[in-house]
Design a protein around this motif. Structure first.
Motif, PDB file in Angstrom:
ATOM      1  N   LYS A  22       0.831  -1.210   0.000  1.00  0.00           N
ATOM      2  CA  LYS A  22       0.000   0.000   0.000  1.00  0.00           C
ATOM      3  C   LYS A  22       0.863   1.256   0.000  1.00  0.00           C
ATOM      4  N   ASN A  35       2.298   1.834  -3.509  1.00  0.00           N
ATOM      5  CA  ASN A  35       1.284   2.390  -4.417  1.00  0.00           C
ATOM      6  C   ASN A  35       0.988   3.846  -4.092  1.00  0.00           C
ATOM      7  N   CYS A  36       0.871   4.154  -2.815  1.00  0.00           N
ATOM      8  CA  CYS A  36       0.590   5.527  -2.379  1.00  0.00           C
ATOM      9  C   CYS A  36       1.751   6.451  -2.747  1.00  0.00           C
ATOM     10  N   TYR A  37       2.970   5.957  -2.620  1.00  0.00           N
ATOM     11  CA  TYR A  37       4.161   6.754  -2.946  1.00  0.00           C
ATOM     12  C   TYR A  37       4.189   7.102  -4.429  1.00  0.00           C
ATOM     13  N   ASN A  73       1.295   9.631  -5.405  1.00  0.00           N
ATOM     14  CA  ASN A  73       1.480  10.993  -4.895  1.00  0.00           C
ATOM     15  C   ASN A  73       2.852  11.572  -5.239  1.00  0.00           C
ATOM     16  N   VAL A  88       4.392  11.613   0.851  1.00  0.00           N
ATOM     17  CA  VAL A  88       3.579  10.791   1.749  1.00  0.00           C
ATOM     18  C   VAL A  88       3.897  11.176   3.195  1.00  0.00           C
ATOM     19  N   PHE A 106       0.248   7.794   7.640  1.00  0.00           N
ATOM     20  CA  PHE A 106      -0.022   6.580   6.875  1.00  0.00           C
ATOM     21  C   PHE A 106       0.030   5.349   7.786  1.00  0.00           C
TER      22      PHE A 106
END
Length: 222
Positions: free
Chosen positions: A57, A60-62, A65, A69, A74
């Motif tokens: 996760k 993917n978030c990194y 964005n 992050v 997080f």
């Protein structure tokens, strides 16, 4: 004393049931956090499903964005979603406290019923003994398990790994992908070989034609 226990055995069993549930919740949460502490100490090669899911996760978030992050937030959000048997650990912690309060509450109801029924203090002693003993055991287990402390250790380990290891790894992977993209782009561009020089470098006339042209120009200007 034993006869008093038998006389109120139903109420006492209910009190003990809530007491055991409250202690079990504390122990289960503590065991889960203890396992996570061991896994987060070597999170790079962990086989823990929760931590592998966290790494995926975060990756993917990194990427979504562009590297921006808030890692502590997080991790906090991720830990709040951790559940055991479909119940979040935060809910289980509250449930443990509620079960302990219910055991004391039921013991109080049993003592009140005994007082209304005209029973003596000796007959009501089992409720007082179980209540005080239950509170002592509950807070002893809670201090030994130290759910809050273990949770903070897990969070610290996760934040440390993501900030100091995972981010660097993702940056390196991104740089490698960019280099590979540049190399592929260069491979797709037409290469100029020595056998086929650019038009600007190719001779428009042969040597013989150049000599004839030079002779004509001399005749014209003479």
């Amino acid at each position: 004393m034993f006869s008093a226990f038998l006389q109120h055995r139903i109420m006492i069993c209910i009190v003990l049931l809530f007491l055991v549930l409250s202690i079990l919740c504390q122990i289960m949460i503590g065991v889960l956090y203890q396992k996570m502490i061991r896994e987060t100490d070597n999170m790079a090669v962990t086989e823990n499903k929760l931590l592998k899911q966290c790494k995926l996760k975060f990756s993917n978030c990194y990427e979504l964005n562009d590297g921006i992050v808030n890692i502590p937030v997080f991790v906090e959000k991720f830990m709040n979603r951790i559940s055991l048997g479909g119940i979040s650990l935060n809910s289980m912690t509250h449930m443990s406290g509620q079960c302990m309060l219910l055991s004391v509450f039921v013991a109080g109801i049993g003592a009140c019923r005994g007082i209304i029924g005209g029973e003596t203090i000796g007959d009501l002693l089992p409720f007082y003994i179980i209540s005080f003993f239950g509170l002592y055991v509950y807070f002893s287990v809670a201090s030994i398990v130290d759910v809050k402390g273990k949770r903070n250790i897990v969070k610290t380990n996760m934040v440390d790994y993501l900030e100091n290891h995972m981010v660097k790894h993702l940056i390196l992977v991104k740089e490698e992908e960019m280099q590979q993209h540049i190399l592929k782009k260069e491979d797709r561009e037409p290469k100029i070989s020595e056998e086929n020089p650019p038009i600007s470098e190719q001779k428009l006339f042969s040597k013989r034609e150049e000599e004839e042209l030079e002779a004509l120009l001399k005749e014209f200007f003479v």
